[in-house]
Design an enzyme around this catalytic site. Structure first.
Site, short mmCIF file in Angstrom:
data_model
loop_
_atom_site.label_atom_id
_atom_site.label_comp_id
_atom_site.label_asym_id
_atom_site.label_seq_id
_atom_site.Cartn_x
_atom_site.Cartn_y
_atom_site.Cartn_z
N HIS A 102 0.70 -0.95 0.59
CA HIS A 102 0.13 0.30 -0.09
C HIS A 102 1.28 1.45 0.46
O HIS A 102 0.67 2.17 -0.70
CB HIS A 102 -0.99 0.04 1.53
CG HIS A 102 -2.22 -1.24 1.26
ND1 HIS A 102 -1.96 -1.98 0.88
CD2 HIS A 102 -3.43 -0.26 0.69
CE1 HIS A 102 -3.42 -2.42 0.68
NE2 HIS A 102 -4.52 -1.40 1.18
N LYS B 69 -9.58 -7.78 8.71
CA LYS B 69 -10.27 -7.94 10.55
C LYS B 69 -10.05 -6.68 10.72
O LYS B 69 -8.95 -6.30 10.68
CB LYS B 69 -9.41 -8.97 11.04
CG LYS B 69 -7.87 -8.71 11.46
CD LYS B 69 -7.79 -9.94 12.27
CE LYS B 69 -5.67 -9.94 12.76
NZ LYS B 69 -5.33 -10.88 13.10
#
Length: 186
Positions: free
Chosen positions: A38, A103
């Site tokens: 990212h 999550k």
């Protein structure tokens, strides 16, 4: 409670059909990427350089799989904590990303961006990497191979189990659960 079956890539209509709390089986291709990938994607965006992947309609699974054992497609492939990608997510959503799998909680900026860009956040069960890896049928590194397990991968998944945590209507399954619990306490 039944499960919805969704074939990827995502469209506005598919996203709008999903609500927080829906159990979903995903089928198709997703990208696998986590923190380091990212950062590199964001560096390219800030430098006005072309991305190595097209984000339009895509889903990113926040995962850094372990190496595959002989005879396996991939090693353990459980979700990582999504909050580590929060600083990058609104920009990626503005470029066409439609979904994320991970999550844990998302911050308010990400939740607002999910609504703004008609996207969705799916939760996968942490600690279930060995089981989830059995739902991955193919794996190919597509960018940043030098990052090892954090390289960007294309994964072909079949009946990959997830739950909608944040939908495009602003609903948050974690908040709904907390509110319901508090309601029972008063």
């Amino acid at each position: 409670m039944g499960q919805k079956i969704v074939t990827l890539p995502l469209t506005d209509e598919k996203v709008q059909d999903l609500k927080a709390g829906d159990r979903v089986l995903l089928n198709g291709d997703v990208y696998a990427a986590r923190d380091a990938a990212h950062k590199r994607l964001m560096d390219r965006i800030e430098a006005n350089e072309e991305l190595p992947i097209n984000l339009e309609g895509e889903v990113i699974y926040y995962v850094g799989p372990t190496p595959a054992k002989p005879g396996q497609v991939i090693g353990s492939a459980g979700p990582t904590t999504s909050g580590r990608m929060d600083r990058y997510t609104p920009k990626l959503l503005s470029l066409g990303l439609k979904g994320m799998i991970g999550k844990g909680y998302r911050n308010e900026e990400v939740k607002a961006a999910i609504q703004k860009y008609n996207a969705i956040y799916f939760g996968a069960i942490g600690g279930s990497g060995a089981l989830l890896s059995k739902k991955i049928q193919a794996e190919t590194v597509v960018a940043y191979e030098d990052l090892g397990p954090e390289a960007v991968r294309r994964l072909t998944i079949k009946d990959f189990p997830v739950t909608v945590i944040n939908d495009c209507y602003g609903n948050d399954l974690y908040q709904q659960g907390s509110d319901a619990y508090k309601g029972r306490q008063t």
